[in-house]
Design a protein around this motif. Structure first.
Motif, PDB file in Angstrom:
ATOM      1  N   ALA A  32     -12.283  -2.268   3.736  1.00 27.08           N
ATOM      2  CA  ALA A  32     -12.737  -4.263   2.388  1.00 27.08           C
ATOM      3  C   ALA A  32     -11.575  -4.231   2.284  1.00 27.08           C
ATOM      4  CB  ALA A  32     -13.392  -4.228   1.725  1.00 27.08           C
ATOM      5  N   TYR A  33     -10.602  -3.452   1.823  1.00 28.75           N
ATOM      6  CA  TYR A  33      -8.703  -4.661   1.209  1.00 28.75           C
ATOM      7  C   TYR A  33      -7.931  -3.232   1.915  1.00 28.75           C
ATOM      8  CZ  TYR A  33     -12.109  -6.165  -2.870  1.00 28.75           C
ATOM      9  OH  TYR A  33     -12.473  -7.433  -3.273  1.00 28.75           O
ATOM     10  N   TYR A  34      -7.147  -3.761   2.057  1.00 28.08           N
ATOM     11  CA  TYR A  34      -5.439  -3.873   2.227  1.00 28.08           C
ATOM     12  C   TYR A  34      -4.357  -3.349   0.855  1.00 28.08           C
ATOM     13  CZ  TYR A  34      -0.679  -3.038   4.745  1.00 28.08           C
ATOM     14  OH  TYR A  34       0.400  -2.799   5.120  1.00 28.08           O
ATOM     15  N   HIS A  35      -4.455  -1.971   0.576  1.00 28.43           N
ATOM     16  CA  HIS A  35      -3.808  -1.647  -0.905  1.00 28.43           C
ATOM     17  C   HIS A  35      -2.160  -1.596  -0.571  1.00 28.43           C
ATOM     18  CE1 HIS A  35      -8.443  -1.539  -1.651  1.00 28.43           C
ATOM     19  NE2 HIS A  35      -7.847  -1.067  -0.534  1.00 28.43           N
ATOM     20  N   ILE A  36      -1.747  -2.431  -1.717  1.00 30.05           N
ATOM     21  CA  ILE A  36      -0.457  -2.461  -1.357  1.00 30.05           C
ATOM     22  C   ILE A  36       0.226  -1.999  -3.062  1.00 30.05           C
ATOM     23  CG2 ILE A  36       1.802  -3.682  -1.271  1.00 30.05           C
ATOM     24  CD1 ILE A  36       0.662  -5.556   0.463  1.00 30.05           C
ATOM     25  N   LEU A  37       1.106  -0.769  -3.548  1.00 28.39           N
ATOM     26  CA  LEU A  37       0.912   0.003  -4.387  1.00 28.39           C
ATOM     27  C   LEU A  37       2.987  -0.389  -4.729  1.00 28.39           C
ATOM     28  CD1 LEU A  37       0.422   1.435  -6.691  1.00 28.39           C
ATOM     29  CD2 LEU A  37       1.454   3.430  -5.380  1.00 28.39           C
ATOM     30  N   LEU A  38       2.833  -1.271  -5.440  1.00 28.20           N
ATOM     31  CA  LEU A  38       4.438  -2.009  -5.868  1.00 28.20           C
ATOM     32  C   LEU A  38       5.205  -1.149  -7.248  1.00 28.20           C
ATOM     33  CD1 LEU A  38       2.388  -4.205  -4.801  1.00 28.20           C
ATOM     34  CD2 LEU A  38       4.192  -5.903  -6.321  1.00 28.20           C
TER      35      LEU A  38
ATOM     36  N   GLY B 210      -2.311   9.224  -1.581  1.00 29.38           N
ATOM     37  CA  GLY B 210      -1.614   8.980  -1.243  1.00 29.38           C
ATOM     38  C   GLY B 210      -2.525   8.000   0.069  1.00 29.38           C
ATOM     39  N   LYS B 211      -3.340   8.351   0.123  1.00 32.80           N
ATOM     40  CA  LYS B 211      -3.747   8.852   1.764  1.00 32.80           C
ATOM     41  C   LYS B 211      -4.660   7.596   1.770  1.00 32.80           C
ATOM     42  CE  LYS B 211      -4.824  12.951   2.141  1.00 32.80           C
ATOM     43  NZ  LYS B 211      -5.338  13.982   3.254  1.00 32.80           N
ATOM     44  N   CYS B 212      -4.946   6.447   0.559  1.00 32.14           N
ATOM     45  CA  CYS B 212      -6.111   5.504   0.672  1.00 32.14           C
ATOM     46  C   CYS B 212      -4.948   4.395   0.645  1.00 32.14           C
ATOM     47  CB  CYS B 212      -7.061   5.541  -1.458  1.00 32.14           C
ATOM     48  SG  CYS B 212      -8.262   7.269  -0.601  1.00 32.14           S
ATOM     49  N   VAL B 213      -3.622   4.493   0.264  1.00 29.52           N
ATOM     50  CA  VAL B 213      -2.402   3.317  -0.050  1.00 29.52           C
ATOM     51  C   VAL B 213      -1.774   3.386   1.565  1.00 29.52           C
ATOM     52  CG1 VAL B 213      -0.218   2.925  -1.257  1.00 29.52           C
ATOM     53  CG2 VAL B 213      -1.666   4.483  -1.770  1.00 29.52           C
ATOM     54  N   ASP B 214      -2.122   1.595   1.606  1.00 29.84           N
ATOM     55  CA  ASP B 214      -1.906   1.670   3.241  1.00 29.84           C
ATOM     56  C   ASP B 214      -0.386   1.397   3.116  1.00 29.84           C
ATOM     57  OD1 ASP B 214      -4.694   0.825   4.252  1.00 29.84           O
ATOM     58  OD2 ASP B 214      -4.996  -0.473   2.380  1.00 29.84           O
ATOM     59  N   LEU B 215      -0.246   0.524   1.787  1.00 27.60           N
ATOM     60  CA  LEU B 215       1.788   0.227   1.935  1.00 27.60           C
ATOM     61  C   LEU B 215       1.872   0.738   0.897  1.00 27.60           C
ATOM     62  CD1 LEU B 215       3.835  -1.205   3.673  1.00 27.60           C
ATOM     63  CD2 LEU B 215       3.825  -3.169   2.656  1.00 27.60           C
ATOM     64  N   VAL B 216       3.429   0.713   0.234  1.00 27.17           N
ATOM     65  CA  VAL B 216       4.817   1.239  -0.754  1.00 27.17           C
ATOM     66  C   VAL B 216       4.991   0.183  -0.300  1.00 27.17           C
ATOM     67  CG1 VAL B 216       5.534   2.598  -2.412  1.00 27.17           C
ATOM     68  CG2 VAL B 216       3.289   3.538  -1.089  1.00 27.17           C
TER      69      VAL B 216
ATOM     70  N   CYS C 136     -11.559   7.157   2.213  1.00 26.59           N
ATOM     71  CA  CYS C 136     -10.298   6.458   2.437  1.00 26.59           C
ATOM     72  C   CYS C 136      -9.704   7.241   3.931  1.00 26.59           C
ATOM     73  CB  CYS C 136      -9.453   6.444   2.110  1.00 26.59           C
ATOM     74  SG  CYS C 136      -9.709   5.208  -0.087  1.00 26.59           S
ATOM     75  N   ASN C 137      -9.679   6.761   4.894  1.00 25.93           N
ATOM     76  CA  ASN C 137      -9.383   7.326   6.304  1.00 25.93           C
ATOM     77  C   ASN C 137      -7.834   7.338   5.796  1.00 25.93           C
ATOM     78  OD1 ASN C 137     -11.706   6.826   7.099  1.00 25.93           O
ATOM     79  ND2 ASN C 137     -11.727   4.973   8.449  1.00 25.93           N
ATOM     80  N   VAL C 138      -7.354   8.281   6.843  1.00 27.85           N
ATOM     81  CA  VAL C 138      -5.936   8.161   7.168  1.00 27.85           C
ATOM     82  C   VAL C 138      -5.670   7.841   7.950  1.00 27.85           C
ATOM     83  CG1 VAL C 138      -3.875  10.379   6.977  1.00 27.85           C
ATOM     84  CG2 VAL C 138      -6.168  11.004   6.660  1.00 27.85           C
ATOM     85  N   HIS C 139      -4.336   7.215   8.196  1.00 25.11           N
ATOM     86  CA  HIS C 139      -3.774   6.302   9.309  1.00 25.11           C
ATOM     87  C   HIS C 139      -3.093   6.473  10.518  1.00 25.11           C
ATOM     88  CE1 HIS C 139      -3.006   3.381   5.186  1.00 25.11           C
ATOM     89  NE2 HIS C 139      -2.195   4.547   5.392  1.00 25.11           N
TER      90      HIS C 139
END
Length: 344
Positions: free
Chosen positions: A55-61, A115-121, A99-102
């Motif tokens: 549902a979301y694109y998740h960016i870790l800052l 961290g496989k649920c994170v889309d971008l750091v 969470c699917n892997v990229h």
């Protein structure tokens, strides 16, 4: 009201916010520590469905979750960040979703990190409170990372992440900063004045996203943990196509070294940016009073400036008393450790 630990507060507020956020297709901003680690969750536009069922694109800052002065984090490991994202996705979908892997194929030995649920750091500075090596090395190498120039160079030298890209300067058209691995509706760039600040200390990362609703203009979240000059954000005000600033993340405290080197710009600087960009939200960040250690801590000079004081100074400089009713117009939000905010 019940007293919650930071991690309990995080999950309690998530449950109350996610359903509303997804129903209105609005971004969700979650504070993961008491300082400047954030999770920005952007709902996929209805016209651009997620390719992985999310549902979301998740960016870790700027992740710094444990060790040193970060023990007040609402999550302590990247695995717990995955759990936060998992709960967001489950609440948005109304049922369990993994969470699917990229990538299509997972090498278990190589992809064993969390961290496989994170889309971008995204990394804003090369300093350890923004680019914390131990925390970053917990993240799966397959998660893409974007960073400012010096930070990107240092992270590449670790030979951990498969994809490390430098964040390019804002060009005036956000679409030019939308490139793989980003989805086509998202661009990431930075604003700073070349040559004025050799370390790009006072700079900002700009996240611009389009099409969250059928009728919305591109919107921006501006992350300036040390502050940025109001003149440097002028290209955003003049952007074509026009960009609406949804949220400004900027601290309130004036922090200097005794030698008068300016570290963090204060609330008055943030107010100037909020006025220039007409940001709908102003969210405080990087104001945590850390338990100092080492020689640098002896030379820090911190002044706590409130939004009210910034408004009073603005009024005085304009030749009259501050209009304190403008507090509502500023819409400052202090999002505590473990809390989240729907950016409506």
């Amino acid at each position: 009201m019940a007293d919650y630990t930071p991690d309990e507060q995080l999950y309690e507020t998530l449950r109350a916010s996610i359903a509303e956020s997804f129903a209105t297709r609005r971004p969700l901003l979650t504070h993961l520590n008491a300082d400047t680690t954030w999770l920005l969750s952007l709902p996929y536009p209805s016209t651009s469905p997620s390719s992985n069922g999310r549902a979301y694109y998740h960016i870790l800052l700027d992740p710094w979750l444990r060790g040193g002065q970060s023990d007040s984090s609402s999550v302590q490991t990247i695995a717990e960040v995955d759990e936060v994202i998992q709960r967001v996705e489950e609440a948005a979908h109304g049922y369990n979703i993994m969470c699917n892997v990229h990538v299509d194929h997972v090498d278990v030995g190589r992809d064993s990190q969390a961290g496989k649920c994170v889309d971008l750091v995204s990394i804003s500075h090369e300093f350890t409170d923004h680019m914390h090596k131990d925390t970053l090395l917990e993240i799966s190498p397959r998660v893409p990372l974007m960073a400012t120039t010096k930070a990107a160079s240092m992270i590449k030298s670790w030979r951990h992440f498969d994809s490390v890209q430098e964040i390019s300067p804002f060009s005036g058209d956000w679409r030019q900063s939308s490139r793989l691995p980003l989805p086509e509706w998202l661009g990431i760039s930075r604003v700073a004045y070349p040559g004025k600040d050799l370390l790009y200390y006072h700079s900002a990362i700009v996240f611009i996203f389009a099409g969250l609703t059928m009728y919305s203009s591109p919107e921006a979240v501006i992350y300036a943990p040390h502050g940025v000059s109001p003149s440097d954000v002028q290209p955003l005000a003049d952007a074509s196509p026009k960009v609406d600033t949804l949220a400004l993340l900027h601290g309130l405290h004036d922090i200097k070294l005794v030698a008068k080197a300016q570290l963090n710009l204060d609330a008055y600087n943030g107010l100037k940016i909020q006025r220039k960009l007409k940001s709908k939200y102003w969210v405080g960040t990087h104001d945590e009073v850390k338990l100092g250690s080492g020689i640098v801590s002896w030379f820090l000079d911190r002044k706590v400036i409130t939004v009210r004081e910034a408004l009073q100074r603005e009024g005085e400089e304009n030749g009259g008393d501050a209009e304190l009713a403008a507090l509502a117009e500023v819409n400052f939000k202090n999002i505590s450790n473990g809390e989240c905010l729907i950016l409506e």
